[in-house]
Motif scaffolding. Sequence first.
Motif, PDB file in Angstrom:
ATOM      1  N   SER A   3     115.960  35.488  45.451  1.00  0.00           N
ATOM      2  CA  SER A   3     115.532  35.035  44.211  1.00  0.00           C
ATOM      3  C   SER A   3     115.288  36.023  43.173  1.00  0.00           C
ATOM      4  CB  SER A   3     113.969  34.171  44.500  1.00  0.00           C
ATOM      5  OG  SER A   3     114.019  33.277  45.423  1.00  0.00           O
TER       6      SER A   3
ATOM      7  N   HIS B 123     111.810  36.892  52.722  1.00  0.00           N
ATOM      8  CA  HIS B 123     113.010  36.311  52.762  1.00  0.00           C
ATOM      9  C   HIS B 123     114.204  37.281  52.476  1.00  0.00           C
ATOM     10  CE1 HIS B 123     111.667  31.925  51.770  1.00  0.00           C
ATOM     11  NE2 HIS B 123     111.301  32.369  52.849  1.00  0.00           N
TER      12      HIS B 123
ATOM     13  N   ARG C  61     118.031  37.933  51.896  1.00  0.00           N
ATOM     14  CA  ARG C  61     119.182  37.222  51.516  1.00  0.00           C
ATOM     15  C   ARG C  61     120.315  38.109  50.501  1.00  0.00           C
ATOM     16  NH1 ARG C  61     119.391  33.387  47.141  1.00  0.00           N
ATOM     17  NH2 ARG C  61     117.093  32.629  46.973  1.00  0.00           N
TER      18      ARG C  61
ATOM     19  N   HIS D 106     106.028  32.221  46.813  1.00  0.00           N
ATOM     20  CA  HIS D 106     107.474  32.551  46.741  1.00  0.00           C
ATOM     21  C   HIS D 106     107.943  32.569  45.395  1.00  0.00           C
ATOM     22  CE1 HIS D 106     111.711  32.022  46.992  1.00  0.00           C
ATOM     23  NE2 HIS D 106     111.757  32.142  48.446  1.00  0.00           N
TER      24      HIS D 106
ATOM     25  N   ASP E 194     117.686  34.287  54.423  1.00  0.00           N
ATOM     26  CA  ASP E 194     117.522  33.028  53.676  1.00  0.00           C
ATOM     27  C   ASP E 194     118.728  32.050  53.409  1.00  0.00           C
ATOM     28  OD1 ASP E 194     116.151  31.038  51.928  1.00  0.00           O
ATOM     29  OD2 ASP E 194     115.438  33.057  50.595  1.00  0.00           O
TER      30      ASP E 194
ATOM     31  N   CYS F 288     111.066  37.567  48.342  1.00  0.00           N
ATOM     32  CA  CYS F 288     112.673  36.899  48.511  1.00  0.00           C
ATOM     33  C   CYS F 288     113.554  37.676  47.671  1.00  0.00           C
ATOM     34  CB  CYS F 288     112.517  35.556  48.171  1.00  0.00           C
ATOM     35  SG  CYS F 288     114.261  34.652  48.215  1.00  0.00           S
TER      36      CYS F 288
HETATM   37 FE   LIG Z   1     113.680  32.530  49.415  1.00  0.00          FE
END
Ligand SMILES: [Fe+2]
Length: 359
Positions: free
Chosen positions: A247, A271, A273, A206, A316, A244
Amino acid sequence: MRMGFRWFGEGNDTISLQDIKQIPGTEGIVWALHDIPVGEEWPMEKILEVKEQADSFNLNIDVVESVNIHEDIKLGLPTRDTYIQNYITTIERLAAVGVKVICYNFMPIFDWFRVDLYKPLSDGSTALFYEHAKVKDIDPFELVNQNANNLEYKMPGWEPERLKDLSNLFEAYKNVSEEKLWNNLAYFLESVIPVAEKHDIKMAIHPDDPPWSIFGLPRIITNKENIRKHLNLVDSPYNGVTLCSGSLGANPSNNIPEMIKEFADRIPFAHIRNIKVFENGDFVETSHRTCDGSVDITEIVKAYHEVGFTGYVRPDHGRHIWGEKCRPGYGLYDRALGIMYLWGIWDTLERMKESRYSN
Ligand SMILES: [Fe+2]
Ligand SMILES: O=C(O)C(=O)C[C@H](O)[C@H](O)CO
């Protein structure tokens, strides 16, 4: 894409497996044994317990998030070999029950980092918030006391028993440069990737959240070049990334659709989001909808669709809405809305593809 939902386990989450089962298009839980101290082997009985619980709702347990990495591995201490051996045993046990992906991170001391877990938003909801000025001024010891000790929920990466040793940990990292952290990551990968290959289980790092150094600690999984470097440390399909969007999206110069296209076959888990990044670089979590934040979720889903993504995905962090009492960032409602938004985009793209062929 195969949808999952993060679940913290029986008695450790406000959300039930029944709730998760009722979210459209959700096939599995993204899980971990949160009560096993970092570095210890995961006991088979406990793994099987989760499998049985998930089986009874016909949810898969294909994705584990996270098997956390003991600090001695990140620090490159001589004791790391014992912890790597334990990690390997856990990989073998997880593979034996059919787990396909293990998500982990390689951030020194802290996992994801925010200054406020319940920042009020203008719509009356609250969300996780990162504020540069505060991070510069804040004493990490004070923040740990606030976040780790006063919370109702024990949060992964913020375990009080691990963080009580904070000053020793900071001391130990004084000798760890970015380069040394890369070497320690390579050492870890060279030990575990052959095991992952043998057992057909993908390791998916991640990115660092946020993707920059905090409190002078090195952070390395931060942008496209560094993800490429990571994937080349051990060039195997079993050495992958949990891409992600939230992030990486905290740094507006990260072009996530471009990363999806370049790393497509090395992303076993995504992920997705949104966050709103302000002009001064502070950021707050928003709904998943593209126009609510700074991350172009529509373009991201489009990029996954274009590369024919068949991997696992989860929404996420979400906001805390409708008065829900839940783990910070991990309520049911906003994440379930996020899933429906992702499916809305995906299904539309599928329909457009079909009609292109039929015309
Ligand atoms: Fe994440
Ligand atoms: O911060 C995020 O975006 C996360 O998803 C946190 C992850 O669960 C964690 O860092 C993975 O090991």
